[in-house]
Scaffold this active site. Sequence first.
Site, PDB file in Angstrom:
ATOM      1  N   LYS A 179       0.869  -1.195   0.000  1.00 42.73           N
ATOM      2  CA  LYS A 179       0.000   0.000   0.000  1.00 42.73           C
ATOM      3  C   LYS A 179       0.899   1.236   0.000  1.00 42.73           C
ATOM      4  CE  LYS A 179      -1.775   2.725   3.024  1.00 42.73           C
ATOM      5  NZ  LYS A 179      -1.582   4.010   2.302  1.00 42.73           N
ATOM      6  N   GLU A 182      -1.314   7.316  -0.747  1.00 41.15           N
ATOM      7  CA  GLU A 182      -2.328   7.733  -1.708  1.00 41.15           C
ATOM      8  C   GLU A 182      -1.914   9.018  -2.424  1.00 41.15           C
ATOM      9  OE1 GLU A 182      -2.910   6.342   1.197  1.00 41.15           O
ATOM     10  OE2 GLU A 182      -3.822   4.535   0.363  1.00 41.15           O
ATOM     11  N   GLU A 254       9.642   1.425  10.658  1.00 38.81           N
ATOM     12  CA  GLU A 254      10.691   2.443  10.419  1.00 38.81           C
ATOM     13  C   GLU A 254      10.000   3.787  10.613  1.00 38.81           C
ATOM     14  OE1 GLU A 254      13.803   2.098   9.733  1.00 38.81           O
ATOM     15  OE2 GLU A 254      13.997   0.022   9.069  1.00 38.81           O
ATOM     16  N   LEU A 255      10.242   4.452  11.748  1.00 43.10           N
ATOM     17  CA  LEU A 255       9.417   5.605  12.109  1.00 43.10           C
ATOM     18  C   LEU A 255      10.212   6.910  12.000  1.00 43.10           C
ATOM     19  CD1 LEU A 255       7.525   3.774  14.971  1.00 43.10           C
ATOM     20  CD2 LEU A 255       7.027   3.831  12.532  1.00 43.10           C
ATOM     21  N   CYS A 288      13.115  11.140   7.073  1.00 40.56           N
ATOM     22  CA  CYS A 288      13.071  10.751   8.488  1.00 40.56           C
ATOM     23  C   CYS A 288      14.414  10.998   9.185  1.00 40.56           C
ATOM     24  CB  CYS A 288      12.628   9.305   8.625  1.00 40.56           C
ATOM     25  SG  CYS A 288      13.540   8.185   7.570  1.00 40.56           S
ATOM     26  N   GLU A 385       9.097  16.178  15.395  1.00 34.48           N
ATOM     27  CA  GLU A 385       9.755  16.111  14.094  1.00 34.48           C
ATOM     28  C   GLU A 385       9.025  17.036  13.118  1.00 34.48           C
ATOM     29  OE1 GLU A 385       9.030  12.391  12.141  1.00 34.48           O
ATOM     30  OE2 GLU A 385      10.866  12.534  10.976  1.00 34.48           O
TER      31      GLU A 385
HETATM   32  P1  NAD Z   1       0.836  10.082   8.726  1.00 35.31           P
HETATM   33  O1  NAD Z   1       1.436   9.351   9.844  1.00 35.31           O
HETATM   34  O2  NAD Z   1      -0.639  10.321   8.749  1.00 35.31           O
HETATM   35  O3  NAD Z   1       1.137   9.321   7.374  1.00 35.31           O
HETATM   36  C1  NAD Z   1       2.402   8.784   7.047  1.00 35.31           C
HETATM   37  C2  NAD Z   1       2.152   7.606   6.102  1.00 35.31           C
HETATM   38  O4  NAD Z   1       1.438   6.604   6.788  1.00 35.31           O
HETATM   39  C3  NAD Z   1       1.256   7.988   4.910  1.00 35.31           C
HETATM   40  O5  NAD Z   1       1.774   7.368   3.777  1.00 35.31           O
HETATM   41  C4  NAD Z   1      -0.108   7.430   5.250  1.00 35.31           C
HETATM   42  O6  NAD Z   1      -0.813   6.999   4.087  1.00 35.31           O
HETATM   43  C5  NAD Z   1       0.238   6.252   6.106  1.00 35.31           C
HETATM   44  N1  NAD Z   1      -0.779   5.973   7.107  1.00 35.31           N
HETATM   45  C6  NAD Z   1      -1.434   6.863   7.897  1.00 35.31           C
HETATM   46  N2  NAD Z   1      -2.287   6.226   8.718  1.00 35.31           N
HETATM   47  C7  NAD Z   1      -2.175   4.899   8.429  1.00 35.31           C
HETATM   48  C8  NAD Z   1      -2.782   3.724   8.938  1.00 35.31           C
HETATM   49  N3  NAD Z   1      -3.673   3.756   9.950  1.00 35.31           N
HETATM   50  N4  NAD Z   1      -2.423   2.549   8.400  1.00 35.31           N
HETATM   51  C9  NAD Z   1      -1.511   2.483   7.414  1.00 35.31           C
HETATM   52  N5  NAD Z   1      -0.897   3.542   6.899  1.00 35.31           N
HETATM   53  C10 NAD Z   1      -1.214   4.743   7.401  1.00 35.31           C
HETATM   54  O7  NAD Z   1       1.545  11.451   8.561  1.00 35.31           O
HETATM   55  P2  NAD Z   1       1.667  12.472   7.361  1.00 35.31           P
HETATM   56  O8  NAD Z   1       1.044  13.775   7.757  1.00 35.31           O
HETATM   57  O9  NAD Z   1       1.309  11.889   6.026  1.00 35.31           O
HETATM   58  O10 NAD Z   1       3.197  12.596   7.391  1.00 35.31           O
HETATM   59  C11 NAD Z   1       3.845  13.329   8.390  1.00 35.31           C
HETATM   60  C12 NAD Z   1       4.456  12.493   9.462  1.00 35.31           C
HETATM   61  O11 NAD Z   1       4.752  11.212   8.981  1.00 35.31           O
HETATM   62  C13 NAD Z   1       5.755  13.123   9.854  1.00 35.31           C
HETATM   63  O12 NAD Z   1       5.590  13.751  11.090  1.00 35.31           O
HETATM   64  C14 NAD Z   1       6.741  12.014   9.895  1.00 35.31           C
HETATM   65  O13 NAD Z   1       7.058  11.696  11.217  1.00 35.31           O
HETATM   66  C15 NAD Z   1       6.041  10.829   9.353  1.00 35.31           C
HETATM   67  N6  NAD Z   1       6.683  10.245   8.189  1.00 35.31           N
HETATM   68  C16 NAD Z   1       7.800   9.525   8.395  1.00 35.31           C
HETATM   69  C17 NAD Z   1       8.426   8.935   7.315  1.00 35.31           C
HETATM   70  C18 NAD Z   1       9.660   8.126   7.482  1.00 35.31           C
HETATM   71  O14 NAD Z   1      10.366   7.899   6.524  1.00 35.31           O
HETATM   72  N7  NAD Z   1       9.941   7.620   8.677  1.00 35.31           N
HETATM   73  C19 NAD Z   1       7.912   9.108   6.041  1.00 35.31           C
HETATM   74  C20 NAD Z   1       6.749   9.867   5.871  1.00 35.31           C
HETATM   75  C21 NAD Z   1       6.135  10.415   6.962  1.00 35.31           C
END
Ligand code: NAD
Length: 482
Positions: A179, A182, A254-255, A288, A385
């Site tokens: 997945k 989106e 991987e957060l 990240c 972050e």
């Molecule tokens: P988010 O946590 O809502 O989304 C991050 C990703 O997780 C998106 O691709 C989203 O589709 C997916 N996601 C969200 N809820 C989910 C669920 N219940 N089940 C499965 N997938 C889910 O946050 P955001 O606003 O899109 O991104 C910002 C935050 O995300 C940042 O603060 C950062 O910490 C984190 N992030 C981290 C990485 C990384 O490489 N570690 C990458 C992208 C985002």
Amino acid sequence: MHTPDYPSLALHVAGRWITQASGGQRPVINPADESVLAELPLAGAAELAAAAESAQRGFASWRRTSALERFTLIRRATDLLRERAPAIARVLTLEQGKPLAEALREVTLSADIIDFQAEEAKRLYGRTVPPRVPGLLSQTVLRQPVGPVAAFTPWNFPMNLPARKLGSALAAGCSVVLKPAEETPATAMALVQCFLDAGLPPDVLNLVCGEPSEVSSFLIGHDAIRKVSFTGSVAVGRHLGELCARGVKRYTPELGGHAPVIVCADADLDFAVKASVTAKYRNAGQICASPIRFYVHASLLAAFSERFAAAARALRLGPGLDAATQMGPLTHARRVVEMQTLVDDALDHGARRLCGGQRAERPGWFFEPTLIADVPAGCRLATTEPFGPIATIAGFDTLDEAIALANDSCYGLGAYAFTAHLHTAHRLSEEIEAGMVGINHFGISQPEMPFGGWKDSGHGQEMGAEGLLAYTDLKTVYVGTP
Ligand code: NAD
């Protein structure tokens, strides 16, 4: 409505691409101008069930292929990926926003990541152990593929992060339901197409998009799925971990991170500033392991701050497809709002703005490269972050103090330092609490090296030899003489 160079969107479910699904659809937006690129079909329960069952069928056959067959097929897929890289990079830039040159590097590096895992799968050694009991001919430890995998990837590296998960899973003999985010589905579609064109049995790789929380709870709760891999925020990672625990499923999160950078008194100032500005604003800070908290020795603080702010101010913002662009937009509108909230909160608490600090005055989701000094401990920017183009800066007097500041975080992903002294480098690499430490170097994400975090940043690794092991289970076999 269709943008040239951007494909029509589809999901790959049970061996075929589908352009309509029971979850409806949503637009994919170009972050550089907020135009609609295409409509994305969204999976509902019917398509998710079909994808999970397909992955189960795919696993039954794929696990029986030899490592050499898998390697040969995967190499065909990465040849295609390299051939198609220029076109895929344009798609990546259109949906994600980063400069085209960065997108192209991401695609070709992804091919290298996948190749390394396919090579490594030929060396997935078990071992034999001398029996202690008479009549036992052999005791063997085997590594076998863990089973169908649900892989969730975010929008900041739409090719690299799927590549890390698919490369290891497929090389190990697992099937996958991917997945992607989106916001950025077309890049992942292009990767899946490379594998299919290389001859991957279609059931081995499914791609779904949908309402993220519904997709993850459905797939993680499905009996077919044995392993879950997620890259994204700590909050979502924790939630998925709870879902995995209920089903006793293997999980690699991987957060996020809040990476410190310690600039010691003996550092080469020009080198440190140049490398820091490039690393900080790459991908508009949406990384990240992006450097965030700069701790600079008091003797260098004023000069470092001034030069950093001047270089950040000079960066050219623009659409990623424009060759002159050095920093693109943020990938979605909510990140711009979050940047402004973090900056305003810090300034309200008494921090000082050295450059940037607001949305750029142009169409698209651009936020200025920002440097904030003296961020007080109580405000959000000190601990949250930003995941965007914001860095903070403060001074220190002793290395003990700098190490304590760097470690004062719930995160432990990347950490960096600049020093000319070997013994300081040794001390920092010993005492910094992080999964990855870069000294005089920001490149801490290489295909041959494991990548992963400590503390709230997650556990387990991707890439390197460890990345492959994460998709295997151990089995011990005892063979006796009748
Ligand atoms: P988010 O946590 O809502 O989304 C991050 C990703 O997780 C998106 O691709 C989203 O589709 C997916 N996601 C969200 N809820 C989910 C669920 N219940 N089940 C499965 N997938 C889910 O946050 P955001 O606003 O899109 O991104 C910002 C935050 O995300 C940042 O603060 C950062 O910490 C984190 N992030 C981290 C990485 C990384 O490489 N570690 C990458 C992208 C985002």
